[in-house]
Every structure is written in structure tokens, then in C-alpha cells.
Design a protein around this motif. Sequence first.
Motif, mmCIF file in Angstrom:
data_model
loop_
_atom_site.group_PDB
_atom_site.id
_atom_site.type_symbol
_atom_site.label_atom_id
_atom_site.label_comp_id
_atom_site.label_asym_id
_atom_site.label_seq_id
_atom_site.Cartn_x
_atom_site.Cartn_y
_atom_site.Cartn_z
ATOM 1 N N VAL A 17 40.985 -20.142 -35.948
ATOM 2 C CA VAL A 17 40.295 -20.347 -34.369
ATOM 3 C C VAL A 17 38.995 -19.682 -34.560
ATOM 4 O O VAL A 17 37.784 -19.913 -34.025
ATOM 5 C CB VAL A 17 41.297 -19.221 -33.413
ATOM 6 C CG1 VAL A 17 40.571 -18.793 -32.102
ATOM 7 C CG2 VAL A 17 42.499 -20.389 -33.838
ATOM 8 N N LEU A 18 38.554 -18.438 -35.014
ATOM 9 C CA LEU A 18 37.451 -17.446 -35.430
ATOM 10 C C LEU A 18 36.569 -18.289 -36.169
ATOM 11 O O LEU A 18 35.678 -19.174 -35.790
ATOM 12 C CB LEU A 18 37.275 -16.314 -36.408
ATOM 13 C CG LEU A 18 38.691 -15.437 -36.112
ATOM 14 C CD1 LEU A 18 38.419 -14.133 -37.197
ATOM 15 C CD2 LEU A 18 37.343 -15.286 -34.434
ATOM 16 N N PHE A 19 37.034 -19.865 -37.169
ATOM 17 C CA PHE A 19 36.332 -21.021 -37.781
ATOM 18 C C PHE A 19 36.431 -21.306 -37.002
ATOM 19 O O PHE A 19 35.001 -22.112 -37.427
ATOM 20 C CB PHE A 19 36.880 -21.263 -39.307
ATOM 21 C CG PHE A 19 35.870 -22.563 -39.844
ATOM 22 C CD1 PHE A 19 35.243 -22.403 -41.196
ATOM 23 C CD2 PHE A 19 36.405 -23.845 -39.201
ATOM 24 C CE1 PHE A 19 34.358 -23.211 -41.170
ATOM 25 C CE2 PHE A 19 35.141 -24.858 -39.793
ATOM 26 C CZ PHE A 19 34.726 -24.519 -40.969
ATOM 27 N N LEU A 64 28.516 -12.120 -37.667
ATOM 28 C CA LEU A 64 30.005 -11.466 -38.531
ATOM 29 C C LEU A 64 31.105 -12.170 -38.469
ATOM 30 O O LEU A 64 32.045 -12.661 -39.920
ATOM 31 C CB LEU A 64 29.876 -9.774 -38.092
ATOM 32 C CG LEU A 64 31.180 -9.177 -38.750
ATOM 33 C CD1 LEU A 64 31.205 -8.480 -40.004
ATOM 34 C CD2 LEU A 64 31.175 -7.896 -37.867
ATOM 35 N N LEU A 65 31.605 -12.741 -36.963
ATOM 36 C CA LEU A 65 32.414 -13.659 -37.191
ATOM 37 C C LEU A 65 32.524 -14.415 -37.861
ATOM 38 O O LEU A 65 33.624 -14.607 -38.589
ATOM 39 C CB LEU A 65 32.409 -13.811 -35.101
ATOM 40 C CG LEU A 65 32.640 -12.816 -34.818
ATOM 41 C CD1 LEU A 65 32.636 -13.572 -33.496
ATOM 42 C CD2 LEU A 65 34.108 -12.128 -35.087
ATOM 43 N N ALA A 66 31.589 -15.403 -38.271
ATOM 44 C CA ALA A 66 31.514 -16.468 -38.920
ATOM 45 C C ALA A 66 32.453 -16.260 -40.649
ATOM 46 O O ALA A 66 32.892 -16.648 -41.327
ATOM 47 C CB ALA A 66 29.977 -17.261 -39.460
ATOM 48 N N TYR A 106 37.990 -24.897 -29.652
ATOM 49 C CA TYR A 106 37.671 -23.599 -30.218
ATOM 50 C C TYR A 106 36.221 -24.414 -30.808
ATOM 51 O O TYR A 106 35.235 -23.218 -30.434
ATOM 52 C CB TYR A 106 38.372 -23.209 -31.462
ATOM 53 C CG TYR A 106 39.827 -23.389 -31.645
ATOM 54 C CD1 TYR A 106 40.868 -22.690 -30.400
ATOM 55 C CD2 TYR A 106 40.528 -23.905 -32.257
ATOM 56 C CE1 TYR A 106 41.777 -22.459 -29.972
ATOM 57 C CE2 TYR A 106 42.135 -23.882 -32.014
ATOM 58 C CZ TYR A 106 42.585 -23.471 -31.075
ATOM 59 O OH TYR A 106 44.222 -23.315 -31.499
ATOM 60 N N ILE A 107 36.031 -25.553 -30.353
ATOM 61 C CA ILE A 107 34.192 -25.688 -31.095
ATOM 62 C C ILE A 107 33.702 -25.581 -29.667
ATOM 63 O O ILE A 107 32.805 -24.613 -29.277
ATOM 64 C CB ILE A 107 34.583 -26.740 -31.423
ATOM 65 C CG1 ILE A 107 35.040 -26.949 -33.231
ATOM 66 C CG2 ILE A 107 32.440 -27.279 -31.955
ATOM 67 C CD1 ILE A 107 35.193 -28.184 -33.410
ATOM 68 N N VAL A 108 34.013 -25.773 -28.796
ATOM 69 C CA VAL A 108 33.571 -25.690 -26.479
ATOM 70 C C VAL A 108 33.390 -24.612 -26.829
ATOM 71 O O VAL A 108 32.272 -23.895 -25.718
ATOM 72 C CB VAL A 108 34.332 -26.938 -26.044
ATOM 73 C CG1 VAL A 108 34.032 -26.306 -24.982
ATOM 74 C CG2 VAL A 108 34.457 -28.244 -26.506
#
Length: 387
Positions: free
Chosen positions: A269-271, A54-56, A34-36
Amino acid sequence: MEINIVYSFFLIFSGAAVLASVALFTRQPLILAYIVLGALVGPYGLSLINNFGLLADISEIGIIFLLFLLGLDMQPKALLHVLRKATLVALLSSLVFAAIGYVIAIVFGFTSYEAMIVAIAATFSSTIIGIKLLPTTVLHHRHVGEMVVGLLLVQDLIAIVALLILAAGDEGISVMNLGKTFLALPILIGVTFLAVKYVLLKLFSKFDRFHEYVFLLAIGWCLGVAELAKAMGLSLEIGAFIAGVTIATSPIAQYIAESLKPLRDFFLVLFFFSLGASLNLGLLPNIAIPAILLSLVLLAAKPATFYGLLRTMKEDKKTSWEIGFRLGQISEFSLLIAFLAASKAMIGESASVLIQATAIIMFMLSSYIVVLNFPSPIAISDKLRRD
């Protein structure tokens, strides 16, 4: 060009599915995928998504649900017992980690003020990593979980004080404001326990056959107490945890926990995506050496420090090492501190990126260590996989 939210979700979750498949085939932690992905398609990578702010904000809901579900699994009496032991360990360990961050920042030429911010950022451990990799439903593992949570909660309070001081800036912060913050915690606990006893449990009992209503009431309670905590000068995370603890003794708590797990994972997942997307890749060459050194020193110092302090509290060797490794990274609070300090021009962009890069390096390496050596819900080995 502004990209709509549906297209953003398509890129994030389709891309996460692809990279997660690669991660599983190569026996890597899913968090890394997820980070990559965030680094690849975010504004500093291919720039396929440019509304990651916004996603954050949306992704923070994942942390809130994570703390709420954890609270559902903890009994109030057990939590009070753990907090008495955790407070001294958290305070003493924070001094050690802050000293390490300050010294390394000074050695690499950062100003004393920037070094102080780096020191504060190095102090905390990650709530989201510590709890995400914790097998909360395994009874024989419960004591480790309680100690990890206790330490994280004390660190959370320290982080709130640090954020209050940073937010005040040159104006300074009054003793009255700090007093209000610490007074807010017992008031919030008292109000929520009364609301649960006289309102919430009665509603659950009367309408428990309507599963959709139970689901909505649980979400409303979680987010409502989180917002109340924030309004009182605490954090959303502390509010969500208290919301969970207050209904932990209810028979319906286990049903709520199972119902909310998919929603929690969606937002987490978004985080992790937003974490990767926020890293300015262009500045990495300038801070690579101090970031790597700070990461490695803290990765060694955190488990060793927690081990030594917990042993003085009569914890056994195995438990002390495990707790130390589970808390062996810096925190998402560190990222918030870096952002706030940079927005107030307290630190330069290089110092901010140093904190971000150190956080991401430690998130990944610490996840590897825990996933490969201790029980967790996403362990690569079948022997260690626990939920």
C-alpha cells in the motif's frame, strides 16, 4: 512543516480504506485507489504529506517481501528450466521495447540522450504488478507464474547493468565491474544454499514450535540476503527472491508464506501511494500527449511481442497471450532509472516526468486488463478471483 510518521500513516491507510471502498463499489482495481490517494495528498497535490521520500524507502520492503514469498513457492529445478527459455525471450523483447521508446521520444523533440534513457525505461516490465496480480497458489496456473517470474528475473539483471552504466555516468563502467556483477549471482546462490542447508533448516527444525521465532528468522533471512545481494552489486529484489527459493523445499515454507502476507500487503500500500505522490502534476500538461501515446503503443506492443516470441518457444496461444498481458507495462525500475538520470542532469525534468507518467498510466491500464480478463487475487469477478 515536517509531518510525523504516525500522522502520515493515518492519512495513508484511512484514506486508502475510503478510496478502496469506493473502488470496490465501482468495480475498480484497488491499486488505482492507492495511486490516486498518493497524487491527492502528496506534495504535488494537497501537500498533506511532505515526507513521502521516507515512505518511498519504507515501501520498498513490500517489494522485497513480495519477491521472497514468490521464491518460497518455486522449486529450484523448475526455475532453472524456465530461465533457459526466458532468457532469449527477455533479451529480444527488450530490444523491441527500447526501439519503441527511443523513436517516440525523438519524435516529440527530446534529445538523443534523453531518448536513450526513455528507451531503457521502456524495456522492462513491472515486477510488482506482474507478481501482485499472479495467483501463485493455483497449481494449474503454475507454469504461467514460472514464466512470468523467469522473464522478470532476466529483465532485473538487464536493469542492474543499465543502472550501473547510469551510475558511472561520464566516467564509464569497466568490464571488470560488469564481470563482478554477473559473478556475484552464482556466488550468492551458492552461499545462501549452504547457509540454509547447514544453519537455517536446523534452526527451523529445532525451534519450529515457537511461531514467533520462525516469523522473525524468516524476516531476518529475507532482509539479510537482500542486503547481501545489494552489497554484491545485485538488487534487493534478486536477493529476496533467492532467499525464498533456497527454503522453498522446506516443509515450513508454506507456514512462512501465510505469516508474511499481511506484512507484504501493508508495505505494498505504501509503495503504490508513494508512486502516486512522486508524480509532478504541474508538468503533466506539457508531456500528456507523448506519455499517452508511449503508453498506448507499449500496451499494444508488449503483449504482441511476448506472444510472438513465446510461440516460437512452443508455448500455446492462450499461455503466450496471458504472459504477454501480465507483462504489459513498464517497471518500477524505470522510475529509478528516471530519478538517477535526472539527479545526474543526464535528462531534463520533462523527460523524467514523461517516464513517471507513462509508468503510472501503464500500471493502471495494465492492471485493468489483467484484473478483468485473467485470474488474480484482486479480480473483480468471483470467477476470476484466485489466490
